[in-house]
Design an enzyme around this catalytic site. Structure first.
Site, PDB file in Angstrom:
ATOM      1  CB  CYS A  71      29.195  31.677  56.960  1.00  0.00           C
ATOM      2  SG  CYS A  71      28.558  33.022  56.475  1.00  0.00           S
ATOM      3  CD  GLU A 101      31.947  39.103  54.204  1.00  0.00           C
ATOM      4  OE1 GLU A 101      31.852  38.929  55.590  1.00  0.00           O
ATOM      5  OE2 GLU A 101      31.673  40.837  54.407  1.00  0.00           O
TER       6      GLU A 101
HETATM    7  P1  NAD Z   1      37.331  27.644  53.434  1.00  0.00           P
HETATM    8  O1  NAD Z   1      38.811  28.711  54.345  1.00  0.00           O
HETATM    9  O2  NAD Z   1      38.534  25.842  53.497  1.00  0.00           O
HETATM   10  O3  NAD Z   1      38.668  27.869  52.162  1.00  0.00           O
HETATM   11  C1  NAD Z   1      37.573  28.804  51.562  1.00  0.00           C
HETATM   12  C2  NAD Z   1      39.242  29.250  50.292  1.00  0.00           C
HETATM   13  O4  NAD Z   1      39.859  29.170  50.703  1.00  0.00           O
HETATM   14  C3  NAD Z   1      38.742  27.926  48.951  1.00  0.00           C
HETATM   15  O5  NAD Z   1      38.582  28.731  48.385  1.00  0.00           O
HETATM   16  C4  NAD Z   1      40.089  27.252  49.194  1.00  0.00           C
HETATM   17  O6  NAD Z   1      40.886  26.927  47.885  1.00  0.00           O
HETATM   18  C5  NAD Z   1      40.784  28.158  49.772  1.00  0.00           C
HETATM   19  N1  NAD Z   1      41.737  27.942  50.490  1.00  0.00           N
HETATM   20  C6  NAD Z   1      41.545  26.977  51.619  1.00  0.00           C
HETATM   21  N2  NAD Z   1      42.993  26.065  52.041  1.00  0.00           N
HETATM   22  C7  NAD Z   1      43.995  27.594  52.078  1.00  0.00           C
HETATM   23  C8  NAD Z   1      44.891  27.411  52.204  1.00  0.00           C
HETATM   24  N3  NAD Z   1      45.933  27.048  53.019  1.00  0.00           N
HETATM   25  N4  NAD Z   1      46.073  29.253  51.535  1.00  0.00           N
HETATM   26  C9  NAD Z   1      45.061  29.187  50.258  1.00  0.00           C
HETATM   27  N5  NAD Z   1      44.119  29.281  49.984  1.00  0.00           N
HETATM   28  C10 NAD Z   1      42.776  28.270  50.886  1.00  0.00           C
HETATM   29  O7  NAD Z   1      36.511  27.805  54.088  1.00  0.00           O
HETATM   30  P2  NAD Z   1      35.438  26.826  53.452  1.00  0.00           P
HETATM   31  O8  NAD Z   1      35.411  25.924  53.984  1.00  0.00           O
HETATM   32  O9  NAD Z   1      35.654  26.598  51.861  1.00  0.00           O
HETATM   33  O10 NAD Z   1      34.152  27.065  54.076  1.00  0.00           O
HETATM   34  C11 NAD Z   1      33.599  27.548  55.364  1.00  0.00           C
HETATM   35  C12 NAD Z   1      34.298  28.331  55.991  1.00  0.00           C
HETATM   36  O11 NAD Z   1      33.932  29.557  55.361  1.00  0.00           O
HETATM   37  C13 NAD Z   1      32.847  28.651  57.283  1.00  0.00           C
HETATM   38  O12 NAD Z   1      34.093  29.180  58.381  1.00  0.00           O
HETATM   39  C14 NAD Z   1      32.081  29.337  56.955  1.00  0.00           C
HETATM   40  O13 NAD Z   1      31.766  30.632  58.136  1.00  0.00           O
HETATM   41  C15 NAD Z   1      32.781  30.770  56.496  1.00  0.00           C
HETATM   42  N6  NAD Z   1      32.521  31.346  55.587  1.00  0.00           N
HETATM   43  C16 NAD Z   1      32.270  32.988  55.375  1.00  0.00           C
HETATM   44  C17 NAD Z   1      31.140  33.485  55.124  1.00  0.00           C
HETATM   45  C18 NAD Z   1      30.681  35.188  55.710  1.00  0.00           C
HETATM   46  O14 NAD Z   1      30.061  35.870  54.343  1.00  0.00           O
HETATM   47  N7  NAD Z   1      31.615  34.884  56.141  1.00  0.00           N
HETATM   48  C19 NAD Z   1      30.554  32.739  53.752  1.00  0.00           C
HETATM   49  C20 NAD Z   1      30.975  31.925  54.246  1.00  0.00           C
HETATM   50  C21 NAD Z   1      31.294  30.895  54.385  1.00  0.00           C
END
Ligand code: NAD
Length: 477
Positions: A265, A231
């Protein structure tokens, strides 16, 4: 902040070495795998009990979760309920209610060539699922995936986000006592913990987060050929057609962009509108925000804050070099950023190429709705697409000539809500669907079973293949 709720101490955990982390994660997954191996999670009673546990946790901790989200995101109490806690409880109850129906074998009809026999699809749990969640809806995006995974009978490792530490700590501390601790582990941590987890073999990975980290997750999953549900994010456009009800469109866009200070998102990322309705729309958006939050938006209790200093700097940086048509006010100490409108930024600017994920709304002038469709199609497929029009033909053109994870006509965000409206992205905005039965199916192995009668021999398929057999077989296959 609700009264009588203590602030959560979410001090970051001490650093652990890479090999320590790897060993700890491996031990945690093995423990859950052993529990899954006993077969206990397959029973529908076990699954129902876990869903009851989820519902009880959310109901018992509604005010503590509300306070934690206020601490993490300045989230207004009502938004904590309508966008996080309420929908999570509703989804858990919906899955609980329908579980037995979805788990039943699904009868499949047979062609002449495959008769006699009986065919059915039997949903079975996959094993140990990993759920990695983001910070922006730190309850909903933890619990809706969890409900799908538990409803499908899986053991689960849950990793909430380190950027919403008060909420994550509360979940990690209190949730386990409501669930089967041998089958569900909540593991807090940042990238190092996520990385160590992704080295392990899982049977499913449910990731919600950015497109870039989605790539990292999918690469790690490929090592073990683990199925993924991604997602992800991206820029969700809004097309305001000439035949739109502008007052209603402005209210609904302003609401979708204002909720959680635009850190959603599926928040409207930018608006495409013709010159004929543009100025009227801008005025109506400004009026809508003023009606929602008052003249001094910064002092409104109903408008949230940006999650971190880094994101606040990123967002104010996105405004550099642009003329602001409305808003632009910002206070770095409190991470406040006003709802802001920029008219006709360069399509090559960061504002128009990066996901905004904050309360800045570019308004882009296009010749008409057909040019808006073209604009959308020249860019990566979005997670959500919004179209505002009272003209059915214009709506049909937009929905049939563009591709996106989902569409909401004449509103924003609402298509996330219906349990049976499978939610997900397409291309760079994600893969796989969840909510309701779609989530149950995604976290299940839909095993096909064909049963042939033991005694009734169909010797026509065996060699030697004479002319008659050949003719008959070609006729029925
Ligand atoms: P993110 O990708 O930075 O982090 C998400 C998760 O991944 C966190 O738990 C984080 O600890 C982990 N993570 C971060 N970097 C990582 C890495 N290098 N390796 C492994 N794990 C890692 O996202 P965010 O800042 O928490 O959320 C914002 C993003 O999420 C936006 O792009 C938003 O559009 C998207 N989002 C999508 C949905 C959906 O339903 N499609 C919902 C909410 C947010």
């Amino acid at each position: 902040m609700p009264e009588n709720v203590a602030t959560i101490d979410a001090t970051p955990q001490p650093e652990r070495s890479k090999s320590d982390l790897s060993d700890q994660m491996s031990a945690a997954v093995e423990r859950l795998r052993a529990r899954f191996g006993t077969g206990v999670t397959r029973s529908l009673e076990w699954r129902e009990k876990q869903l009851d546990g989820v519902i009880a946790f959310l109901e018992d901790h509604t005010s503590a979760l509300t306070a934690a989200m206020h601490q993490d995101l300045g989230r207004p109490a009502l938004e904590a309920w309508i966008a996080d806690i309420g929908p999570s409880i509703a989804e858990a109850k919906y899955v609980r209610k329908n579980l037995r129906k979805w788990a039943k074998p699904r009868k499949v009809s047979l062609s002449i060539a495959t008769q006699p026999g009986k065919a059915r699809i039997v949903p079975e749990p996959l094993g140990v699922a990993l759920i990695i969640a983001p910070w922006n809806y730190p309850v909903n995006l933890v619990f809706e995936p969890l409900v799908a995974a538990l409803g499908a009978g899986n053991a689960v490792v849950l990793k909430p986000s380190e950027l919403s530490p008060a909420t994550s700590t509360l979940i990690a501390r209190e949730l386990p006592s409501y669930l089967d601790r041998e089958a569900v582990a909540v593991i807090e941590g940042a990238v190092d913990v996520s990385t160590a987890l992704l080295e392990q073999r899982f049977d499913h990975i449910f990731f919600t987060g950015s497109t870039n980290v989605g790539r990292i997750v999918m690469r790690a999953a490929a090592e073990h050929l683990t199925p993924v549900l991604l997602e992800l994010g991206g820029k969700s456009p809004v097309i305001v057609d000439d035949d739109a009800n502008i007052a209603a469109a402005a209210n609904r866009i302003a609401w979708g962009k204002g909720l959680n200070a635009g850190q959603t998102c599926i928040a409207p990322d930018y608006v495409l509108v013709s010159e004929r309705r543009r100025d009227e729309l801008v005025d109506a958006l400004v009026a809508a925000w003023s009606n929602f939050y008052g003249r001094d938006i910064e002092s409104s209790a109903d408008f949230g804050r940006i999650v971190s200093d880094r994101h606040h700097r990123r967002l104010t940086g996105l405004l550099d070099g642009h003329e602001v048509a409305f808003g632009g006010g910002s206070t770095s100490e409190t991470r406040y950023l006003s709802p802001t409108i920029v008219v006709d930024p360069s399509p090559a600017s960061d504002l128009m190429t990066e996901e905004i994920f904050g309360p800045i709304l570019p308004i882009v002038t296009v010749a008409d709705t057909d040019h808006a469709i073209q604009f959308v199609n020249e860019r990566p497929k979005p997670l959500a697409l919004y179209v505002f029009s009272e003209n059915g033909d214009a709506v049909d053109r937009v929905t049939s000539q563009t591709s996106s994870g989902g569409v909401c006509v004449n509103h924003t965000l609402f298509h996330f809500s219906p349990h049976d409206l499978a939610f997900g992205g397409v291309g760079p905005s994600g893969m796989g669907r969840y909510h309701g039965q779609a989530g149950f199916d995604a976290l299940s192995n839909l095993k096909g079973i064909l049963t042939k009668p033991a005694g009734l021999e169909t010797s026509i398929i065996y060699p030697p293949y004479g002319k008659l057999k050949s003719r008959l077989l070609r006729l029925v296959t």
